[in-house]
Design a protein around this motif. Structure first.
Motif, PDB file in Angstrom:
ATOM      1  N   LEU A  36      29.967  17.690  20.543  1.00  0.00           N
ATOM      2  CA  LEU A  36      29.217  16.608  20.229  1.00  0.00           C
ATOM      3  C   LEU A  36      28.886  15.533  21.157  1.00  0.00           C
ATOM      4  O   LEU A  36      27.785  15.108  21.052  1.00  0.00           O
ATOM      5  N   ILE A  37      29.549  15.447  22.450  1.00  0.00           N
ATOM      6  CA  ILE A  37      29.409  14.451  23.374  1.00  0.00           C
ATOM      7  C   ILE A  37      28.450  14.762  24.212  1.00  0.00           C
ATOM      8  O   ILE A  37      27.651  14.208  24.666  1.00  0.00           O
ATOM      9  N   VAL A  38      28.603  16.217  24.720  1.00  0.00           N
ATOM     10  CA  VAL A  38      27.726  16.461  26.035  1.00  0.00           C
ATOM     11  C   VAL A  38      26.115  16.459  25.659  1.00  0.00           C
ATOM     12  O   VAL A  38      25.767  16.017  26.459  1.00  0.00           O
ATOM     13  N   PRO A  39      25.517  17.061  24.620  1.00  0.00           N
ATOM     14  CA  PRO A  39      24.219  16.655  24.641  1.00  0.00           C
ATOM     15  C   PRO A  39      23.979  15.244  24.710  1.00  0.00           C
ATOM     16  O   PRO A  39      22.762  15.337  25.338  1.00  0.00           O
ATOM     17  N   VAL A  40      24.512  14.333  24.153  1.00  0.00           N
ATOM     18  CA  VAL A  40      23.930  13.071  24.040  1.00  0.00           C
ATOM     19  C   VAL A  40      24.265  12.563  25.259  1.00  0.00           C
ATOM     20  O   VAL A  40      23.232  11.912  25.831  1.00  0.00           O
ATOM     21  N   VAL A  41      25.152  12.775  26.100  1.00  0.00           N
ATOM     22  CA  VAL A  41      25.360  12.334  27.473  1.00  0.00           C
ATOM     23  C   VAL A  41      24.467  12.935  28.426  1.00  0.00           C
ATOM     24  O   VAL A  41      23.878  12.233  29.195  1.00  0.00           O
ATOM     25  N   THR A  42      24.193  14.261  28.089  1.00  0.00           N
ATOM     26  CA  THR A  42      22.917  14.779  28.986  1.00  0.00           C
ATOM     27  C   THR A  42      21.831  14.208  28.695  1.00  0.00           C
ATOM     28  O   THR A  42      21.039  13.818  29.640  1.00  0.00           O
ATOM     29  N   LEU A  43      21.412  13.766  27.538  1.00  0.00           N
ATOM     30  CA  LEU A  43      20.134  13.256  27.184  1.00  0.00           C
ATOM     31  C   LEU A  43      20.023  11.790  28.082  1.00  0.00           C
ATOM     32  O   LEU A  43      18.945  11.326  28.536  1.00  0.00           O
ATOM     33  N   VAL A  44      21.267  11.169  27.897  1.00  0.00           N
ATOM     34  CA  VAL A  44      21.364   9.844  28.685  1.00  0.00           C
ATOM     35  C   VAL A  44      21.068   9.829  30.226  1.00  0.00           C
ATOM     36  O   VAL A  44      20.375   9.052  30.826  1.00  0.00           O
ATOM     37  N   ILE A  45      21.771  10.744  30.873  1.00  0.00           N
ATOM     38  CA  ILE A  45      21.436  11.079  32.258  1.00  0.00           C
ATOM     39  C   ILE A  45      19.901  11.291  32.465  1.00  0.00           C
ATOM     40  O   ILE A  45      19.568  10.790  33.333  1.00  0.00           O
ATOM     41  N   LEU A  46      19.616  12.432  31.587  1.00  0.00           N
ATOM     42  CA  LEU A  46      18.068  12.680  31.869  1.00  0.00           C
ATOM     43  C   LEU A  46      17.167  11.180  31.592  1.00  0.00           C
ATOM     44  O   LEU A  46      16.129  11.090  32.589  1.00  0.00           O
ATOM     45  N   PHE A  76      13.549   1.677  27.228  1.00  0.00           N
ATOM     46  CA  PHE A  76      13.971   1.566  25.995  1.00  0.00           C
ATOM     47  C   PHE A  76      15.147   2.349  25.390  1.00  0.00           C
ATOM     48  O   PHE A  76      16.087   1.911  24.753  1.00  0.00           O
ATOM     49  N   ILE A  77      14.953   3.616  25.764  1.00  0.00           N
ATOM     50  CA  ILE A  77      16.074   4.544  25.514  1.00  0.00           C
ATOM     51  C   ILE A  77      17.348   4.304  26.154  1.00  0.00           C
ATOM     52  O   ILE A  77      18.393   4.346  25.733  1.00  0.00           O
ATOM     53  N   VAL A  78      17.428   3.957  27.262  1.00  0.00           N
ATOM     54  CA  VAL A  78      18.415   3.647  28.296  1.00  0.00           C
ATOM     55  C   VAL A  78      19.243   2.422  27.749  1.00  0.00           C
ATOM     56  O   VAL A  78      20.281   2.476  27.757  1.00  0.00           O
ATOM     57  N   SER A  79      18.381   1.383  27.374  1.00  0.00           N
ATOM     58  CA  SER A  79      19.075   0.020  26.914  1.00  0.00           C
ATOM     59  C   SER A  79      19.746   0.363  25.515  1.00  0.00           C
ATOM     60  O   SER A  79      20.333  -0.282  25.212  1.00  0.00           O
ATOM     61  N   MET A  80      18.999   1.461  24.641  1.00  0.00           N
ATOM     62  CA  MET A  80      19.737   1.510  23.376  1.00  0.00           C
ATOM     63  C   MET A  80      20.666   2.494  23.609  1.00  0.00           C
ATOM     64  O   MET A  80      21.793   2.641  22.751  1.00  0.00           O
ATOM     65  N   SER A  81      20.973   3.082  24.753  1.00  0.00           N
ATOM     66  CA  SER A  81      22.096   4.073  25.072  1.00  0.00           C
ATOM     67  C   SER A  81      23.060   3.326  25.891  1.00  0.00           C
ATOM     68  O   SER A  81      23.998   4.037  26.323  1.00  0.00           O
ATOM     69  N   TYR A  82      23.110   2.241  25.822  1.00  0.00           N
ATOM     70  CA  TYR A  82      24.177   1.262  26.690  1.00  0.00           C
ATOM     71  C   TYR A  82      25.453   1.514  26.120  1.00  0.00           C
ATOM     72  O   TYR A  82      26.209   1.811  27.166  1.00  0.00           O
ATOM     73  N   PRO A  83      25.964   1.820  25.113  1.00  0.00           N
ATOM     74  CA  PRO A  83      27.360   1.913  24.717  1.00  0.00           C
ATOM     75  C   PRO A  83      27.760   3.374  25.287  1.00  0.00           C
ATOM     76  O   PRO A  83      28.999   3.535  25.777  1.00  0.00           O
ATOM     77  N   ILE A  84      26.949   4.406  25.505  1.00  0.00           N
ATOM     78  CA  ILE A  84      27.323   5.602  26.038  1.00  0.00           C
ATOM     79  C   ILE A  84      27.457   5.350  27.722  1.00  0.00           C
ATOM     80  O   ILE A  84      28.227   5.906  28.173  1.00  0.00           O
ATOM     81  N   VAL A  85      26.440   4.728  28.168  1.00  0.00           N
ATOM     82  CA  VAL A  85      26.321   4.447  29.599  1.00  0.00           C
ATOM     83  C   VAL A  85      27.862   3.461  29.963  1.00  0.00           C
ATOM     84  O   VAL A  85      28.368   3.822  30.966  1.00  0.00           O
ATOM     85  N   GLU A  86      28.101   2.729  29.161  1.00  0.00           N
ATOM     86  CA  GLU A  86      29.293   1.838  29.263  1.00  0.00           C
ATOM     87  C   GLU A  86      30.456   2.628  29.182  1.00  0.00           C
ATOM     88  O   GLU A  86      31.342   2.662  29.925  1.00  0.00           O
TER      89      GLU A  86
END
Length: 123
Positions: A36-46, A76-86
Motif C-alpha cells: 500500500l505504501i510503495v506506490p504512494v511514496v513512489t509517486l511522491v518521489i517522482l 501543488f502535488i508535493v505540498s499536498m503530499s507533505y505528510p508522506i514527505v514528513e
C-alpha cells in the motif's frame, strides 16, 4: 422474523500508547503493508524530482512562461503530499515510512525516469 439484532461496539484502533499519541496529534501512521505504501511514496518521489527538474529548467533556460504551469502543478502535488514527505524524511518514530520502502520507491522512481528519458531520446 428470527433475524439477529445487529450489535456494534466501537473500539479504539490504537494498539499502544505511542500510536494513540500520534492519532491525537493528527500524524499519519505508515505501519501498513508495503504493497500500500510503495506506490504512494513512489509517486511522491517522482513529483519531487519533477519539481526540482522543472525549477532547474526554468532557471537555466529562462523559460518561465512555458514551465510555470507544470512547476505549479508539481509544487501543488508535493505540498499536498507533505505528510508522506514528513514520514520519509523528518519523523523518526515507529509510525515513519520504513527505510526499505523509501529505498524501493527510489529505485522504482529511477527506473521510471530512466525509461522515460530513453523513450524521449529515441523518439
Amino acid at each position: 422474523m428470527g433475524m439477529r439484532e445487529a450489535s456494534f461496539l466501537p473500539t479504539n484502533k490504537a494498539v499502544d500508547d505511542e500510536q494513540l499519541k500520534r492519532y491525537q496529534m493528527g500524524k499519519f501512521d505508515f505501519q501498513a503493508s508495503n504493497m500500500l505504501i510503495v506506490p504512494v511514496v513512489t509517486l511522491v518521489i517522482l513529483n519531487l524530482v519533477s519539481l526540482f527538474g522543472g525549477v532547474t529548467r526554468m532557471v537555466i533556460n529562462g523559460s518561465f512562461n512555458e514551465m510555470l504551469v507544470q512547476v505549479g502543478l508539481s509544487f501543488f502535488i508535493v505540498s499536498m503530499s507533505y505528510p508522506i514527505v514528513e514520514g520519509m524524511v523528518v519523523r523518526k518514530d515507529k509510525g515513519m515510512v520504513p527505510i526499505s520502502v523509501s529505498i524501493l520507491s527510489t529505485v522504482i522512481s529511477m527506473i521510471y525516469l530512466l525509461l522515460g528519458s530513453l523513450i524521449i531520446m529515441y523518439w
